[in-house]
Design a protein around this motif. Structure first.
Motif, PDB file in Angstrom:
ATOM      1  N   VAL A   1       0.833  -1.205   0.000  1.00  9.50           N
ATOM      2  CA  VAL A   1       0.000   0.000   0.000  1.00  9.50           C
ATOM      3  C   VAL A   1       0.869   1.256   0.000  1.00  9.50           C
ATOM      4  O   VAL A   1       1.703   1.447   0.879  1.00  9.50           O
ATOM      5  CB  VAL A   1      -0.926   0.007   1.233  1.00  9.50           C
ATOM      6  CG1 VAL A   1      -1.780   1.271   1.251  1.00  9.50           C
ATOM      7  CG2 VAL A   1      -1.818  -1.236   1.235  1.00  9.50           C
ATOM      8  N   GLY A   2       0.662   2.103  -1.002  1.00  8.00           N
ATOM      9  CA  GLY A   2       1.362   3.375  -1.042  1.00  8.00           C
ATOM     10  C   GLY A   2       0.573   4.502  -0.418  1.00  8.00           C
ATOM     11  O   GLY A   2       1.117   5.535  -0.028  1.00  8.00           O
ATOM     12  N   GLY A   3      -0.741   4.337  -0.321  1.00  7.03           N
ATOM     13  CA  GLY A   3      -1.607   5.335   0.281  1.00  7.03           C
ATOM     14  C   GLY A   3      -2.994   4.759   0.479  1.00  7.03           C
ATOM     15  O   GLY A   3      -3.392   3.823  -0.216  1.00  7.03           O
ATOM     16  N   VAL A   4      -3.734   5.306   1.442  1.00  8.38           N
ATOM     17  CA  VAL A   4      -5.089   4.847   1.759  1.00  8.38           C
ATOM     18  C   VAL A   4      -6.069   5.994   1.547  1.00  8.38           C
ATOM     19  O   VAL A   4      -5.816   7.124   1.993  1.00  8.38           O
ATOM     20  CB  VAL A   4      -5.182   4.349   3.215  1.00  8.38           C
ATOM     21  CG1 VAL A   4      -6.636   4.062   3.603  1.00  8.38           C
ATOM     22  CG2 VAL A   4      -4.326   3.098   3.411  1.00  8.38           C
ATOM     23  N   VAL A   5      -7.168   5.702   0.874  1.00 11.79           N
ATOM     24  CA  VAL A   5      -8.273   6.651   0.743  1.00 11.79           C
ATOM     25  C   VAL A   5      -9.470   6.074   1.489  1.00 11.79           C
ATOM     26  O   VAL A   5      -9.992   5.014   1.120  1.00 11.79           O
ATOM     27  CB  VAL A   5      -8.645   6.903  -0.732  1.00 11.79           C
ATOM     28  CG1 VAL A   5      -9.852   7.844  -0.820  1.00 11.79           C
ATOM     29  CG2 VAL A   5      -7.449   7.484  -1.492  1.00 11.79           C
ATOM     30  N   ALA A   6      -9.869   6.748   2.548  1.00  9.90           N
ATOM     31  CA  ALA A   6     -11.054   6.360   3.316  1.00  9.90           C
ATOM     32  C   ALA A   6     -12.213   7.216   2.830  1.00  9.90           C
ATOM     33  O   ALA A   6     -12.285   8.407   3.145  1.00  9.90           O
ATOM     34  CB  ALA A   6     -10.812   6.556   4.811  1.00  9.90           C
ATOM     35  N   PHE A   7     -13.110   6.622   2.058  1.00  6.74           N
ATOM     36  CA  PHE A   7     -14.194   7.362   1.397  1.00  6.74           C
ATOM     37  C   PHE A   7     -15.480   7.126   2.194  1.00  6.74           C
ATOM     38  O   PHE A   7     -15.976   6.014   2.279  1.00  6.74           O
ATOM     39  CB  PHE A   7     -14.364   6.853  -0.038  1.00  6.74           C
ATOM     40  CG  PHE A   7     -14.949   7.863  -0.990  1.00  6.74           C
ATOM     41  CD1 PHE A   7     -16.175   8.465  -0.741  1.00  6.74           C
ATOM     42  CD2 PHE A   7     -14.267   8.212  -2.141  1.00  6.74           C
ATOM     43  CE1 PHE A   7     -16.708   9.388  -1.610  1.00  6.74           C
ATOM     44  CE2 PHE A   7     -14.793   9.138  -3.043  1.00  6.74           C
ATOM     45  CZ  PHE A   7     -16.010   9.735  -2.768  1.00  6.74           C
ATOM     46  N   GLY A   8     -16.015   8.183   2.798  1.00  8.68           N
ATOM     47  CA  GLY A   8     -17.211   8.032   3.634  1.00  8.68           C
ATOM     48  C   GLY A   8     -16.994   7.044   4.763  1.00  8.68           C
ATOM     49  O   GLY A   8     -17.808   6.139   4.964  1.00  8.68           O
TER      50      GLY A   8
ATOM     51  N   LEU B   1      -0.881   4.043  10.761  1.00 13.28           N
ATOM     52  CA  LEU B   1      -0.489   4.047   9.351  1.00 13.28           C
ATOM     53  C   LEU B   1       0.878   4.696   9.159  1.00 13.28           C
ATOM     54  O   LEU B   1       1.164   5.752   9.742  1.00 13.28           O
ATOM     55  CB  LEU B   1      -1.511   4.798   8.508  1.00 13.28           C
ATOM     56  CG  LEU B   1      -2.839   4.104   8.198  1.00 13.28           C
ATOM     57  CD1 LEU B   1      -3.812   5.091   7.570  1.00 13.28           C
ATOM     58  CD2 LEU B   1      -2.627   2.898   7.277  1.00 13.28           C
ATOM     59  N   THR B   2       1.696   4.081   8.318  1.00 12.61           N
ATOM     60  CA  THR B   2       2.967   4.683   7.919  1.00 12.61           C
ATOM     61  C   THR B   2       2.897   5.209   6.491  1.00 12.61           C
ATOM     62  O   THR B   2       3.906   5.656   5.952  1.00 12.61           O
ATOM     63  CB  THR B   2       4.105   3.651   8.036  1.00 12.61           C
ATOM     64  OG1 THR B   2       3.794   2.509   7.234  1.00 12.61           O
ATOM     65  CG2 THR B   2       4.294   3.229   9.488  1.00 12.61           C
ATOM     66  N   VAL B   3       1.714   5.137   5.896  1.00 11.81           N
ATOM     67  CA  VAL B   3       1.496   5.649   4.537  1.00 11.81           C
ATOM     68  C   VAL B   3       0.481   6.783   4.611  1.00 11.81           C
ATOM     69  O   VAL B   3      -0.283   6.891   5.581  1.00 11.81           O
ATOM     70  CB  VAL B   3       0.992   4.533   3.593  1.00 11.81           C
ATOM     71  CG1 VAL B   3       2.020   3.427   3.492  1.00 11.81           C
ATOM     72  CG2 VAL B   3      -0.351   3.978   4.043  1.00 11.81           C
ATOM     73  N   PRO B   4       0.446   7.670   3.621  1.00 11.42           N
ATOM     74  CA  PRO B   4      -0.482   8.803   3.662  1.00 11.42           C
ATOM     75  C   PRO B   4      -1.950   8.359   3.643  1.00 11.42           C
ATOM     76  O   PRO B   4      -2.297   7.312   3.090  1.00 11.42           O
ATOM     77  CB  PRO B   4      -0.132   9.595   2.403  1.00 11.42           C
ATOM     78  CG  PRO B   4       1.241   9.160   2.038  1.00 11.42           C
ATOM     79  CD  PRO B   4       1.353   7.735   2.460  1.00 11.42           C
ATOM     80  N   LEU B   5      -2.799   9.197   4.224  1.00 13.05           N
ATOM     81  CA  LEU B   5      -4.243   8.946   4.291  1.00 13.05           C
ATOM     82  C   LEU B   5      -4.999  10.138   3.719  1.00 13.05           C
ATOM     83  O   LEU B   5      -4.730  11.284   4.084  1.00 13.05           O
ATOM     84  CB  LEU B   5      -4.674   8.726   5.744  1.00 13.05           C
ATOM     85  CG  LEU B   5      -6.190   8.659   6.010  1.00 13.05           C
ATOM     86  CD1 LEU B   5      -6.790   7.381   5.441  1.00 13.05           C
ATOM     87  CD2 LEU B   5      -6.488   8.772   7.505  1.00 13.05           C
ATOM     88  N   LEU B   6      -5.943   9.849   2.836  1.00  7.68           N
ATOM     89  CA  LEU B   6      -6.895  10.848   2.356  1.00  7.68           C
ATOM     90  C   LEU B   6      -8.281  10.422   2.808  1.00  7.68           C
ATOM     91  O   LEU B   6      -8.709   9.303   2.525  1.00  7.68           O
ATOM     92  CB  LEU B   6      -6.854  10.954   0.831  1.00  7.68           C
ATOM     93  CG  LEU B   6      -7.924  11.855   0.185  1.00  7.68           C
ATOM     94  CD1 LEU B   6      -7.713  13.316   0.571  1.00  7.68           C
ATOM     95  CD2 LEU B   6      -7.922  11.696  -1.339  1.00  7.68           C
TER      96      LEU B   6
END
Length: 254
Positions: A117-124, A187-192
């Protein structure tokens, strides 16, 4: 765009299905549905992202007509199986986009498998710690569904029917107890965190709390849309996800 290629995977006695659009030397996105749902309500977002990226939409165990396991796997169990499926798909440095309960699986995968995982997007994302009761969540879902488009509600109803009430309730226990506000801090990866501007389930204060808890978190809003903004505003959703990937996530190796 050609139709995504479906593949059935069985790992750790759990059945998952991937719908993949391949593209060499391009960003990689993995789309995870929420409780009761399937890849179908991600089709519009998948198509938008696949114009210049590799995209994998995943159906998770017990949903989308997949076999229901004899046990009731928790967030960790499903995320471990998901990681093994991504290994089989040769996915690395992906932006994992999880909608609603899918955000929980996405966050847990990001915590446990940062090699994938390079980044996580938590949508709603669910569930707001101030409103975790099952009756409260059911009321919020009903309130949101009443104003979503009929075509979308048709997908929701038929996917819920395939899931069935027993499996929905069993998985909802995990959804309501998962401390996502604590796990994002790991998390050690970015989160949006993305939300529709009028989403009654994932409120602005909740989105901001999750982003603040992460080491590298931010919030994006899709104005005028509700909990299912990824379906009702796929182009705007893809634009925000692409911008996050371009700014925060390393490109895949050739």
């Amino acid at each position: 765009m050609t139709q995504p290629t479906p593949t059935l995977h069985t790992v750790n006695d759990l059945a998952l299905r991937s719908f993949s659009t391949r593209r060499a030397n391009a960003p990689i996105y993995v789309l995870l549905h929420g409780i009761g749902m399937s890849h179908r309500y991600h089709a519009r977002l998948h198509a938008q992202l696949a114009t210049d990226a590799e995209v994998h939409s995943i159906d998770l165990p017990g949903f989308a007509g997949l076999p229901k396991p004899g046990r009731n796997p928790g967030i960790r169990d499903v995320s471990e199986a998901l990681g093994l499926v991504l290994d089989l798909l040769d996915v690395r440095d992906a932006v994992v986009v999880g909608h609603s309960m899918g955000a929980q699986w996405a966050v847990e995968l990001g915590v446990r498998r940062p090699d994938l995982v390079g980044g996580v997007v938590a949508f709603g994302p669910v569930t707001d710690r101030a409103r975790r009761g099952p009756l409260t969540q059911a009321a919020l879902l009903a309130r949101d569904s009443a104003l979503e488009p009929p075509r979308l509600n048709g997908i929701v109803v038929t996917d819920y029917a395939r899931c069935g009430p027993a499996w929905y309730v069993r998985q909802a226990r995990h959804m309501l107890s998962y401390p996502i506000e604590d796990r994002v801090a790991m998390l050690t990866v970015p989160l949006l965190v993305v939300r529709g501007g009028t989403d009654p389930i994932a409120r602005q204060a909740w989105a901001e709390l999750l982003a603040a808890r992460a080491a590298d978190g931010e919030v994006a809003v899709i104005p005028g849309h509700r909990h299912l903004a990824h379906f009702t505003a796929p182009a705007a959703s893809a634009e925000r996800i692409r911008a996050f990937a371009a700014a925060k996530v390393r490109p895949p190796l050739p």
